[in-house]
Design a protein around this motif. Structure first.
Motif, PDB file in Angstrom:
ATOM      1  N   GLN A  35       0.825  -1.215   0.000  1.00 58.06           N
ATOM      2  CA  GLN A  35       0.000   0.000   0.000  1.00 58.06           C
ATOM      3  C   GLN A  35       0.853   1.257   0.000  1.00 58.06           C
ATOM      4  N   ARG A  36       2.009   1.170   0.654  1.00 57.20           N
ATOM      5  CA  ARG A  36       2.904   2.333   0.710  1.00 57.20           C
ATOM      6  C   ARG A  36       3.803   2.410  -0.517  1.00 57.20           C
ATOM      7  N   GLY A  37       3.677   1.428  -1.414  1.00 52.86           N
ATOM      8  CA  GLY A  37       4.469   1.440  -2.644  1.00 52.86           C
ATOM      9  C   GLY A  37       5.938   1.119  -2.409  1.00 52.86           C
ATOM     10  N   VAL A  38       6.241   0.362  -1.339  1.00 50.32           N
ATOM     11  CA  VAL A  38       7.637   0.012  -1.055  1.00 50.32           C
ATOM     12  C   VAL A  38       7.895  -1.411  -1.551  1.00 50.32           C
ATOM     13  N   PRO A  39       8.693  -1.594  -2.608  1.00 51.36           N
ATOM     14  CA  PRO A  39       8.946  -2.949  -3.108  1.00 51.36           C
ATOM     15  C   PRO A  39       9.974  -3.677  -2.241  1.00 51.36           C
ATOM     16  N   PRO A  40       9.955  -5.031  -2.273  1.00 54.14           N
ATOM     17  CA  PRO A  40      10.890  -5.782  -1.416  1.00 54.14           C
ATOM     18  C   PRO A  40      12.345  -5.608  -1.828  1.00 54.14           C
ATOM     19  N   THR A  41      12.553  -5.086  -3.015  1.00 51.56           N
ATOM     20  CA  THR A  41      13.922  -4.928  -3.521  1.00 51.56           C
ATOM     21  C   THR A  41      14.554  -3.595  -3.117  1.00 51.56           C
ATOM     22  N   ASP A  42      13.743  -2.637  -2.644  1.00 48.52           N
ATOM     23  CA  ASP A  42      14.268  -1.314  -2.287  1.00 48.52           C
ATOM     24  C   ASP A  42      14.596  -1.311  -0.784  1.00 48.52           C
ATOM     25  N   LEU A  43      15.800  -1.817  -0.454  1.00 49.02           N
ATOM     26  CA  LEU A  43      16.141  -2.009   0.959  1.00 49.02           C
ATOM     27  C   LEU A  43      16.132  -0.741   1.803  1.00 49.02           C
ATOM     28  N   PRO A  44      16.715   0.374   1.310  1.00 49.05           N
ATOM     29  CA  PRO A  44      16.679   1.587   2.145  1.00 49.05           C
ATOM     30  C   PRO A  44      15.246   2.021   2.462  1.00 49.05           C
ATOM     31  N   ALA A  45      14.377   2.002   1.439  1.00 46.75           N
ATOM     32  CA  ALA A  45      12.979   2.428   1.669  1.00 46.75           C
ATOM     33  C   ALA A  45      12.273   1.432   2.590  1.00 46.75           C
ATOM     34  N   LEU A  46      12.575   0.150   2.398  1.00 49.92           N
ATOM     35  CA  LEU A  46      11.948  -0.896   3.204  1.00 49.92           C
ATOM     36  C   LEU A  46      12.351  -0.742   4.680  1.00 49.92           C
ATOM     37  N   SER A  47      13.656  -0.565   4.919  1.00 46.03           N
ATOM     38  CA  SER A  47      14.136  -0.418   6.298  1.00 46.03           C
ATOM     39  C   SER A  47      13.530   0.813   6.943  1.00 46.03           C
ATOM     40  N   ALA A  48      13.477   1.915   6.187  1.00 45.16           N
ATOM     41  CA  ALA A  48      12.924   3.154   6.754  1.00 45.16           C
ATOM     42  C   ALA A  48      11.454   2.948   7.108  1.00 45.16           C
TER      43      ALA A  48
END
Ligand code: DC
Length: 225
Positions: free
Chosen positions: A50-63
């Protein structure tokens, strides 16, 4: 009189192996907290999608993960995870989440976020006066509670599992999910050494429950028949 022990039951297995139905019944019978950790992975997946964070984008995922607040509320004997105060909705069983959840669950940051939360369910069970917990997932007996009092591993033929999902009206690529869940580096789906392996292909739900209940009853008397 000896105090009633607090017991931890770990049930692992692939998709549609019979974990959820059997752990719910065991929770009822032995007065345990029921914890479906697959629903936690699904809920985080839905949240991140829903937040548009893909599993491959680690910095965005961690944040995104760092900012989430996880709490627990009980529905009957089942632990419900609250993410920033919100419970899971029906979308966690959607085709999109079925398709994406294994990709998010393979990321160590996602698993790390849930590790302490899952272990903390033992305190939730104690706080609510329950006699222990039954936790189902993929790495419960291997990583979350390797010292659990009882560790079960359920498996079944892929064709039988596909039939079970179809009966539930779900569209779920179980073979593909199992392939990803079993081959990932972080906490793969595997039968841990010393766990009781049960092939549920030709067993009824009652038979699966009876096998597990007979073992648990050696430590804890059943609360209901
Ligand atoms: O139990 P389930 O099919 O609802 O689980 C959904 C996904 O969550 C599963 O494909 C892999 C992941 N999962 C996991 O990696 N570890 C767990 N302990 C539970 C589930």
């Amino acid at each position: 009189m000896a105090p009633t022990p607090f017991i931890i039951v770990a049930i692992d297995g692939g998709a549609a192996s019979g974990k959820s139905s059997s752990s719910r019944i065991l929770a009822e019978r032995f007065d345990l907290l029921h914890v479906d950790t697959g629903s936690f992975y699904r809920q985080l997946t839905s949240e991140l999608l829903q937040r548009g964070v893909p599993p491959t984008d680690l910095p965005a995922l961690s944040a995104a993960l760092d900012r989430l607040r996880l709490d627990t509320r009980l529905t009957g004997r089942s632990a419900q995870m609250l993410v920033d105060g919100r419970p899971a909705g029906p979308e966690i069983r959607s085709a999109r989440v079925n398709e994406q959840v294994s990709h998010y669950a393979a990321v160590p940051e996602v698993r790390g976020t849930l590790l302490g939360y899952q272990r903390g369910q033992a305190d939730v069970a104690r706080r609510h006066g329950l006699r222990g917990l039954v936790m189902e997932g993929r790495d419960i007996g291997s990583v979350i509670f390797p010292q659990a009092d009882f560790r079960f591993f359920l498996h079944a033929d892929p064709a039988e599992r596909a039939k079970r999902r179809a009966r539930e009206g779900q569209q779920d690529s179980i073979a593909e999910r199992d392939r990803i869940d079993s081959s990932r580096k972080a906490s793969p789906l595997t039968c841990p050494a010393g766990a009781t392996d049960i092939d549920t292909t030709h067993l009824t739900l009652d038979e699966v429950v009876a096998r597990m209940a007979a073992m648990i009853a050696t430590r804890l008397p059943a609360a209901t028949a």
